[in-house]
Design a protein around this motif. Structure first.
Motif, PDB file in Angstrom:
ATOM      1  N   ILE A  73       0.842  -1.205   0.000  1.00 14.54           N
ATOM      2  CA  ILE A  73       0.000   0.000   0.000  1.00 14.54           C
ATOM      3  C   ILE A  73       0.871   1.246   0.000  1.00 14.54           C
ATOM      4  O   ILE A  73       0.632   2.201  -0.750  1.00 14.54           O
ATOM      5  CB  ILE A  73      -0.958  -0.005   1.200  1.00 14.54           C
ATOM      6  N   ARG A  74       1.895   1.259   0.851  1.00 16.16           N
ATOM      7  CA  ARG A  74       2.783   2.419   0.916  1.00 16.16           C
ATOM      8  C   ARG A  74       3.521   2.635  -0.398  1.00 16.16           C
ATOM      9  O   ARG A  74       3.847   3.771  -0.763  1.00 16.16           O
ATOM     10  CB  ARG A  74       3.780   2.247   2.064  1.00 16.16           C
ATOM     11  N   ALA A  75       3.763   1.530  -1.109  1.00 13.99           N
ATOM     12  CA  ALA A  75       4.449   1.627  -2.400  1.00 13.99           C
ATOM     13  C   ALA A  75       3.493   1.943  -3.548  1.00 13.99           C
ATOM     14  O   ALA A  75       3.922   2.118  -4.691  1.00 13.99           O
ATOM     15  CB  ALA A  75       5.197   0.323  -2.692  1.00 13.99           C
ATOM     16  N   GLY A  76       2.186   2.004  -3.247  1.00 20.59           N
ATOM     17  CA  GLY A  76       1.195   2.281  -4.279  1.00 20.59           C
ATOM     18  C   GLY A  76       0.929   1.099  -5.185  1.00 20.59           C
ATOM     19  O   GLY A  76       0.387   1.256  -6.284  1.00 20.59           O
ATOM     20  N   ASP A  77       1.287  -0.103  -4.739  1.00 19.63           N
ATOM     21  CA  ASP A  77       1.120  -1.324  -5.533  1.00 19.63           C
ATOM     22  C   ASP A  77      -0.152  -2.038  -5.086  1.00 19.63           C
ATOM     23  O   ASP A  77      -0.116  -2.944  -4.256  1.00 19.63           O
ATOM     24  CB  ASP A  77       2.344  -2.224  -5.356  1.00 19.63           C
ATOM     25  N   THR A  78      -1.291  -1.647  -5.625  1.00 19.94           N
ATOM     26  CA  THR A  78      -2.567  -2.213  -5.192  1.00 19.94           C
ATOM     27  C   THR A  78      -2.715  -3.684  -5.582  1.00 19.94           C
ATOM     28  O   THR A  78      -3.386  -4.446  -4.886  1.00 19.94           O
ATOM     29  CB  THR A  78      -3.735  -1.414  -5.800  1.00 19.94           C
ATOM     30  N   GLN A  79      -2.088  -4.082  -6.692  1.00 20.41           N
ATOM     31  CA  GLN A  79      -2.190  -5.481  -7.133  1.00 20.41           C
ATOM     32  C   GLN A  79      -1.519  -6.416  -6.124  1.00 20.41           C
ATOM     33  O   GLN A  79      -2.091  -7.429  -5.719  1.00 20.41           O
ATOM     34  CB  GLN A  79      -1.547  -5.658  -8.508  1.00 20.41           C
ATOM     35  N   THR A  80      -0.314  -6.059  -5.689  1.00 25.85           N
ATOM     36  CA  THR A  80       0.381  -6.875  -4.697  1.00 25.85           C
ATOM     37  C   THR A  80      -0.339  -6.826  -3.360  1.00 25.85           C
ATOM     38  O   THR A  80      -0.448  -7.843  -2.667  1.00 25.85           O
ATOM     39  CB  THR A  80       1.834  -6.392  -4.520  1.00 25.85           C
ATOM     40  N   ALA A  81      -0.858  -5.662  -2.979  1.00 22.85           N
ATOM     41  CA  ALA A  81      -1.591  -5.532  -1.723  1.00 22.85           C
ATOM     42  C   ALA A  81      -2.794  -6.473  -1.712  1.00 22.85           C
ATOM     43  O   ALA A  81      -3.055  -7.160  -0.711  1.00 22.85           O
ATOM     44  CB  ALA A  81      -2.037  -4.090  -1.518  1.00 22.85           C
ATOM     45  N   GLY A  82      -3.526  -6.518  -2.836  1.00 15.82           N
ATOM     46  CA  GLY A  82      -4.678  -7.403  -2.930  1.00 15.82           C
ATOM     47  C   GLY A  82      -4.280  -8.867  -2.869  1.00 15.82           C
ATOM     48  O   GLY A  82      -4.959  -9.678  -2.231  1.00 15.82           O
ATOM     49  N   ALA A  83      -3.175  -9.214  -3.529  1.00 14.90           N
ATOM     50  CA  ALA A  83      -2.710 -10.603  -3.538  1.00 14.90           C
ATOM     51  C   ALA A  83      -2.278 -11.050  -2.142  1.00 14.90           C
ATOM     52  O   ALA A  83      -2.591 -12.171  -1.704  1.00 14.90           O
ATOM     53  CB  ALA A  83      -1.553 -10.757  -4.518  1.00 14.90           C
ATOM     54  N   GLU A  84      -1.555 -10.185  -1.433  1.00 13.95           N
ATOM     55  CA  GLU A  84      -1.099 -10.520  -0.085  1.00 13.95           C
ATOM     56  C   GLU A  84      -2.280 -10.596   0.885  1.00 13.95           C
ATOM     57  O   GLU A  84      -2.296 -11.432   1.791  1.00 13.95           O
ATOM     58  CB  GLU A  84      -0.083  -9.486   0.406  1.00 13.95           C
ATOM     59  N   LYS A  85      -3.268  -9.729   0.704  1.00 12.86           N
ATOM     60  CA  LYS A  85      -4.467  -9.770   1.543  1.00 12.86           C
ATOM     61  C   LYS A  85      -5.204 -11.091   1.328  1.00 12.86           C
ATOM     62  O   LYS A  85      -5.702 -11.702   2.282  1.00 12.86           O
ATOM     63  CB  LYS A  85      -5.365  -8.585   1.211  1.00 12.86           C
ATOM     64  N   SER A  86      -5.281 -11.534   0.073  1.00 11.20           N
ATOM     65  CA  SER A  86      -5.955 -12.808  -0.242  1.00 11.20           C
ATOM     66  C   SER A  86      -5.244 -13.988   0.411  1.00 11.20           C
ATOM     67  O   SER A  86      -5.887 -14.942   0.871  1.00 11.20           O
ATOM     68  CB  SER A  86      -6.023 -13.010  -1.751  1.00 11.20           C
ATOM     69  N   LYS A  87      -3.906 -13.935   0.472  1.00  7.30           N
ATOM     70  CA  LYS A  87      -3.156 -15.013   1.115  1.00  7.30           C
ATOM     71  C   LYS A  87      -3.541 -15.139   2.588  1.00  7.30           C
ATOM     72  O   LYS A  87      -3.714 -16.244   3.105  1.00  7.30           O
ATOM     73  CB  LYS A  87      -1.649 -14.745   0.997  1.00  7.30           C
ATOM     74  N   ILE A  88      -3.668 -14.002   3.255  1.00  8.06           N
ATOM     75  CA  ILE A  88      -4.046 -14.007   4.671  1.00  8.06           C
ATOM     76  C   ILE A  88      -5.448 -14.584   4.848  1.00  8.06           C
ATOM     77  O   ILE A  88      -5.688 -15.429   5.720  1.00  8.06           O
ATOM     78  CB  ILE A  88      -3.988 -12.572   5.240  1.00  8.06           C
ATOM     79  N   GLU A  89      -6.370 -14.141   4.005  1.00  4.17           N
ATOM     80  CA  GLU A  89      -7.757 -14.605   4.111  1.00  4.17           C
ATOM     81  C   GLU A  89      -7.878 -16.085   3.780  1.00  4.17           C
ATOM     82  O   GLU A  89      -8.626 -16.828   4.441  1.00  4.17           O
ATOM     83  CB  GLU A  89      -8.637 -13.768   3.181  1.00  4.17           C
ATOM     84  N   ASN A  90      -7.156 -16.548   2.750  1.00  4.93           N
ATOM     85  CA  ASN A  90      -7.200 -17.964   2.376  1.00  4.93           C
ATOM     86  C   ASN A  90      -6.615 -18.846   3.475  1.00  4.93           C
ATOM     87  O   ASN A  90      -7.100 -19.967   3.715  1.00  4.93           O
ATOM     88  CB  ASN A  90      -6.448 -18.187   1.061  1.00  4.93           C
ATOM     89  N   LYS A  91      -5.578 -18.363   4.138  1.00  2.00           N
ATOM     90  CA  LYS A  91      -4.985 -19.119   5.248  1.00  2.00           C
ATOM     91  C   LYS A  91      -5.995 -19.256   6.377  1.00  2.00           C
ATOM     92  O   LYS A  91      -6.122 -20.318   6.991  1.00  2.00           O
ATOM     93  CB  LYS A  91      -3.721 -18.409   5.733  1.00  2.00           C
ATOM     94  N   GLN A  92      -6.732 -18.184   6.649  1.00  2.00           N
ATOM     95  CA  GLN A  92      -7.760 -18.230   7.688  1.00  2.00           C
ATOM     96  C   GLN A  92      -8.860 -19.229   7.335  1.00  2.00           C
ATOM     97  O   GLN A  92      -9.322 -20.001   8.185  1.00  2.00           O
ATOM     98  CB  GLN A  92      -8.367 -16.838   7.872  1.00  2.00           C
TER      99      GLN A  92
END
Length: 319
Positions: free
Chosen positions: A239-258
């Motif tokens: 997010i700080r880097a302005g990379d919304t695609q990576t932010a979304g992908a990393e968020k999905s990893k957390i949610e999928n793990k849950q």
């Protein structure tokens, strides 16, 4: 009770106003994951001692956070939980804050105060400029036989004051139509206090003059995998880097793990348990204070339960 109301009002400003830099708007927060933890310490202010904070996400559906705030030198602790029920109304988001907290003064024979939280209204969503206003009522009930009702109102289209509140302090054993003090003003600014039977008001609190305590937490590499900054590290960096695609992908990893962990528990018939908090169905002090408050407020106050997520000190030794 006067000191408690003064602290309570100042805490609202710290929670919902001063934390947003001037000229900026509310940001969409992360959705805490089950078992997520957060630890921090507020530094000493005017010799009051340091204040330690422990938070844990004790439920995901519905979202509930358990918290324990403790100042050993001052002999005070605040233990409670907070959750949200949200709904849309016209162009606003209404957020009911469910839960309650219990503040205990250990150096005053465990004198205790039950506190509830007011509903939140998030306006300006459709203009991409969201901001929070408090509405409805909140209450404070003390074991000493005093209670406070706090009414919040927002600024109207034509008139009214932003972040306005009106508070009445009364005795449980007194005439419900009479009050000891009326306190009125802005929870984000100045307010005045007026004793019953007079028209003479005097300053109560100006929260803009409050001295903010310093905040400190552990370095990232010292934090456990379930601590907030570690859980969301890669999302935050993107997010700080302005990379919304990576932010979304990393968020999905957390949610999928849950989701995978929840499925595994269901298959094994296992029940997830918080690390630092235990649900107590009928916490005695909470139950007693609720009865005191309900006896004077009648149908205006109807708590869903008398339970609390109670902090277990023995589990915090590895914090």
């Amino acid at each position: 009770m006067l000191a408690m109301v003064k602290w309570y009002i100042s805490s609202l400003n710290a929670s919902f106003s001063s934390r947003v830099p001037e000229g900026e708007w509310e940001k969409k927060p992360y959705n805490p994951v089950l078992g997520e933890q957060y630890f921090m310490t507020w530094g000493d202010v005017d010799g009051c001692g340091e204040t330690d904070v422990t938070c844990e996400q004790v439920s995901h559906h519905p979202p509930i956070t358990g918290f324990y705030i403790h100042n050993k030198k001052a002999g005070m602790s605040l233990n409670g939980h907070n959750g949200q029920k949200t709904r849309f109304s016209s162009t606003s988001l209404i957020c009911e804050q469910v839960g309650q907290s219990l503040l205990t003064l250990h150096n005053r024979d465990n004198e205790s105060y039950l506190l509830t939280s007011p509903p939140l209204t998030v306006n300006g969503i459709w203009y991409a400029a969201p901001y929070i206003e408090l509405t409805g009522n909140s209450y404070i009930q003390s074991t000493t036989g005093f209670y406070a009702t706090i009414e919040f109102s927002s600024r109207g289209w034509i008139s009214g004051e932003k972040n306005h509140f009106k508070c009445y302090i009364k005795k449980n054993a007194g005439n419900p139509k009479e009050y000891l003090y009326k306190i009125e003003g802005q929870w984000s600014g100045k307010s005045t206090i007026t004793p019953y039977g007079t028209k003479q008001s005097s300053p109560f609190i100006n929260v803009s003059e409050s001295k903010a305590a310093s905040m400190k937490d552990k370095e990232l590499e010292e934090q456990d995998d379930m601590e907030s900054r570690r859980v969301w590290q890669k999302v935050s960096e993107a997010i700080r880097a302005g990379d919304t695609q990576t932010a979304g992908a990393e968020k999905s990893k957390i949610e999928n793990k849950q989701r995978a962990e929840r499925k595994e528990r269901e298959e094994q018939g296992a029940q997830w348990q918080p690390k630092y908090f235990t649900w107590e169905e009928n916490q005695p002090t909470v139950f007693s204070l609720q009865r005191m408050l309900a006896s004077v407020l009648k149908n205006k106050y109807d708590p869903p339960n008398a339970g609390n997520w109670v902090f277990n000190p023995s589990k915090s030794s590895d914090q």
